[in-house]
Design a protein around this motif. Structure first.
Motif, PDB file in Angstrom:
ATOM      1  N   GLU A  74       0.836  -1.210   0.000  1.00 12.71           N
ATOM      2  CA  GLU A  74       0.000   0.000   0.000  1.00 12.71           C
ATOM      3  C   GLU A  74       0.869   1.258   0.000  1.00 12.71           C
ATOM      4  N   PHE A  75       1.952   1.236   0.779  1.00 10.62           N
ATOM      5  CA  PHE A  75       2.882   2.362   0.813  1.00 10.62           C
ATOM      6  C   PHE A  75       3.472   2.598  -0.577  1.00 10.62           C
ATOM      7  N   ARG A  76       3.891   1.510  -1.240  1.00  9.70           N
ATOM      8  CA  ARG A  76       4.441   1.598  -2.597  1.00  9.70           C
ATOM      9  C   ARG A  76       3.446   2.264  -3.554  1.00  9.70           C
ATOM     10  N   HIS A  77       2.185   1.803  -3.492  1.00 10.05           N
ATOM     11  CA  HIS A  77       1.165   2.326  -4.401  1.00 10.05           C
ATOM     12  C   HIS A  77       0.823   3.779  -4.093  1.00 10.05           C
ATOM     13  N   THR A  78       0.714   4.100  -2.824  1.00  8.03           N
ATOM     14  CA  THR A  78       0.363   5.463  -2.433  1.00  8.03           C
ATOM     15  C   THR A  78       1.391   6.475  -2.927  1.00  8.03           C
ATOM     16  N   TYR A  79       2.665   6.104  -2.844  1.00  4.77           N
ATOM     17  CA  TYR A  79       3.728   7.048  -3.195  1.00  4.77           C
ATOM     18  C   TYR A  79       4.397   6.713  -4.540  1.00  4.77           C
ATOM     19  N   LYS A  94      15.013  -3.667  -2.142  1.00  2.00           N
ATOM     20  CA  LYS A  94      14.145  -2.506  -1.964  1.00  2.00           C
ATOM     21  C   LYS A  94      12.939  -2.857  -1.094  1.00  2.00           C
ATOM     22  N   ASP A  95      12.401  -4.060  -1.249  1.00  2.00           N
ATOM     23  CA  ASP A  95      11.310  -4.510  -0.374  1.00  2.00           C
ATOM     24  C   ASP A  95      11.785  -4.600   1.077  1.00  2.00           C
ATOM     25  N   ALA A  96      12.983  -5.107   1.269  1.00  2.00           N
ATOM     26  CA  ALA A  96      13.526  -5.200   2.628  1.00  2.00           C
ATOM     27  C   ALA A  96      13.651  -3.807   3.245  1.00  2.00           C
ATOM     28  N   TYR A  97      14.137  -2.862   2.468  1.00  2.83           N
ATOM     29  CA  TYR A  97      14.263  -1.476   2.941  1.00  2.83           C
ATOM     30  C   TYR A  97      12.897  -0.897   3.316  1.00  2.83           C
ATOM     31  N   LEU A  98      11.900  -1.071   2.438  1.00  4.83           N
ATOM     32  CA  LEU A  98      10.565  -0.539   2.725  1.00  4.83           C
ATOM     33  C   LEU A  98       9.933  -1.224   3.933  1.00  4.83           C
ATOM     34  N   ASN A  99      10.219  -2.502   4.132  1.00  5.06           N
ATOM     35  CA  ASN A  99       9.718  -3.192   5.318  1.00  5.06           C
ATOM     36  C   ASN A  99      10.271  -2.559   6.582  1.00  5.06           C
ATOM     37  N   ILE A 100      11.523  -2.154   6.543  1.00  2.29           N
ATOM     38  CA  ILE A 100      12.128  -1.495   7.709  1.00  2.29           C
ATOM     39  C   ILE A 100      11.476  -0.136   7.945  1.00  2.29           C
ATOM     40  N   VAL A 102       8.453   1.140   6.824  1.00  2.00           N
ATOM     41  CA  VAL A 102       7.033   1.052   7.183  1.00  2.00           C
ATOM     42  C   VAL A 102       6.859   0.378   8.541  1.00  2.00           C
ATOM     43  N   GLY A 103       7.587  -0.699   8.766  1.00  2.00           N
ATOM     44  CA  GLY A 103       7.486  -1.403  10.049  1.00  2.00           C
ATOM     45  C   GLY A 103       7.871  -0.528  11.216  1.00  2.00           C
ATOM     46  N   ASN A 104       8.899   0.271  11.043  1.00  2.00           N
ATOM     47  CA  ASN A 104       9.345   1.159  12.112  1.00  2.00           C
ATOM     48  C   ASN A 104       8.282   2.200  12.445  1.00  2.00           C
ATOM     49  N   VAL A 105       7.677   2.803  11.430  1.00  2.00           N
ATOM     50  CA  VAL A 105       6.658   3.838  11.669  1.00  2.00           C
ATOM     51  C   VAL A 105       5.454   3.230  12.390  1.00  2.00           C
ATOM     52  N   TYR A 106       4.939   2.117  11.882  1.00  2.00           N
ATOM     53  CA  TYR A 106       3.777   1.485  12.527  1.00  2.00           C
ATOM     54  C   TYR A 106       4.105   1.012  13.935  1.00  2.00           C
ATOM     55  N   ASN A 107       5.292   0.452  14.109  1.00  2.00           N
ATOM     56  CA  ASN A 107       5.671  -0.047  15.431  1.00  2.00           C
ATOM     57  C   ASN A 107       5.772   1.079  16.447  1.00  2.00           C
ATOM     58  N   VAL A 108       6.431   2.172  16.069  1.00  2.00           N
ATOM     59  CA  VAL A 108       6.575   3.312  16.990  1.00  2.00           C
ATOM     60  C   VAL A 108       5.197   3.893  17.314  1.00  2.00           C
ATOM     61  N   LYS A 150      12.237   7.987  -1.168  1.00  2.00           N
ATOM     62  CA  LYS A 150      12.176   7.978  -2.640  1.00  2.00           C
ATOM     63  C   LYS A 150      13.579   8.013  -3.256  1.00  2.00           C
ATOM     64  N   ASN A 151      14.461   8.846  -2.711  1.00  2.00           N
ATOM     65  CA  ASN A 151      15.835   8.907  -3.214  1.00  2.00           C
ATOM     66  C   ASN A 151      16.536   7.564  -3.060  1.00  2.00           C
ATOM     67  N   THR A 152      16.331   6.924  -1.926  1.00  2.00           N
ATOM     68  CA  THR A 152      16.938   5.615  -1.678  1.00  2.00           C
ATOM     69  C   THR A 152      16.377   4.570  -2.634  1.00  2.00           C
ATOM     70  N   MET A 153      15.077   4.601  -2.871  1.00  2.00           N
ATOM     71  CA  MET A 153      14.438   3.629  -3.762  1.00  2.00           C
ATOM     72  C   MET A 153      14.892   3.796  -5.215  1.00  2.00           C
ATOM     73  N   GLU A 154      15.308   4.986  -5.603  1.00  2.00           N
ATOM     74  CA  GLU A 154      15.747   5.226  -6.979  1.00  2.00           C
ATOM     75  C   GLU A 154      17.155   4.705  -7.240  1.00  2.00           C
ATOM     76  N   LYS A 155      17.900   4.432  -6.185  1.00  2.00           N
ATOM     77  CA  LYS A 155      19.274   3.953  -6.356  1.00  2.00           C
ATOM     78  C   LYS A 155      19.268   2.502  -6.826  1.00  2.00           C
ATOM     79  N   ASN A 156      20.200   2.210  -7.711  1.00  2.00           N
ATOM     80  CA  ASN A 156      20.345   0.837  -8.202  1.00  2.00           C
ATOM     81  C   ASN A 156      21.778   0.339  -8.014  1.00  2.00           C
TER      82      ASN A 156
END
Length: 194
Positions: A74-79, A94-100, A102-108, A150-156
């Motif tokens: 959902e985060f991927r689609h929203t942004y 990239k999925d592992a990064y987004l899990n960290i 999103v998981g951190n925000v929801y957990n906190v 977004k900047n991190t996700m654009e890196k390859n």
């Protein structure tokens, strides 16, 4: 269903506590809902539990946070963060990064005060769909975090290792054969199973 649940209780197929939860007429309290959500966040896969157990043993002062894949999707689609499996395997990192993230925000947000979090969800004063529009102390800055992600996700420039393997089959299963009159023909027969 009450008669059925009572029969299960009498045959000791469910506990008294389970029967009381099934047959009660009152709604769930905020604390019970918080406990339910906490239990639902825990992945039931045995392999995940085993890995979590090993990590907890290796890093005893570390908190293991679970996040549902749907929240990351959902985060991927929203942004508008596209996922492409066909070009390369970078999407795993990239999925592992987004899990960290999103998981951190929801957990906190959820563990700061579970009862309050549940109450706000019930009242509609907080929306899981809009959680990233607001600051979450120590996890998300609504002004800068999204651009950083977004900047991190654009890196390859991701380092990855390919699995090396040994090819099998007719071309690779050849054994040396003794010299024969028509050895080339015999090898063709063995190779192509003519």
């Amino acid at each position: 269903m009450n008669n059925f649940w009572l029969a299960l209780l009498k045959k000791e197929l469910i506990s008294k506590e389970k029967y009381n939860r099934l047959s009660r007429a009152t709604g769930l309290t905020d604390e019970e809902l918080g406990g339910f959500i906490a239990r639902q966040l825990v992945e039931t896969s045995q392999s995940t539990k085993a890995v979590a157990s090993i990590l907890k043993e290796m890093y005893p002062d570390t908190e293991i946070v679970y996040v549902k894949a749907g929240l990351v999707s959902e985060f991927r689609h929203t942004y508008n963060m596209l996922k492409c499996r066909e070009v390369n395997d970078f999407h795993h990192a990239k999925d592992a990064y987004l899990n960290i993230v999103v998981g951190n925000v929801y957990n906190v947000k959820a563990t700061h005060n579970k009862s309050r979090f549940i109450r706000e969800l019930k009242q509609g004063s907080i929306s899981l769909n809009r959680m990233f529009n607001y600051d979450v102390d120590g996890a998300w800055d609504s002004n800068t975090s999204l651009q950083l992600v977004k900047n991190t996700m654009e890196k390859n420039n991701i380092r990855y290792t390919r699995y090396s393997y040994k090819q099998g089959g007719g071309l690779f299963d050849q054994q040396p054969v003794k010299k024969e009159k028509d050895r080339f023909r015999l090898n063709l027969i063995r190779l192509f199973r003519i």
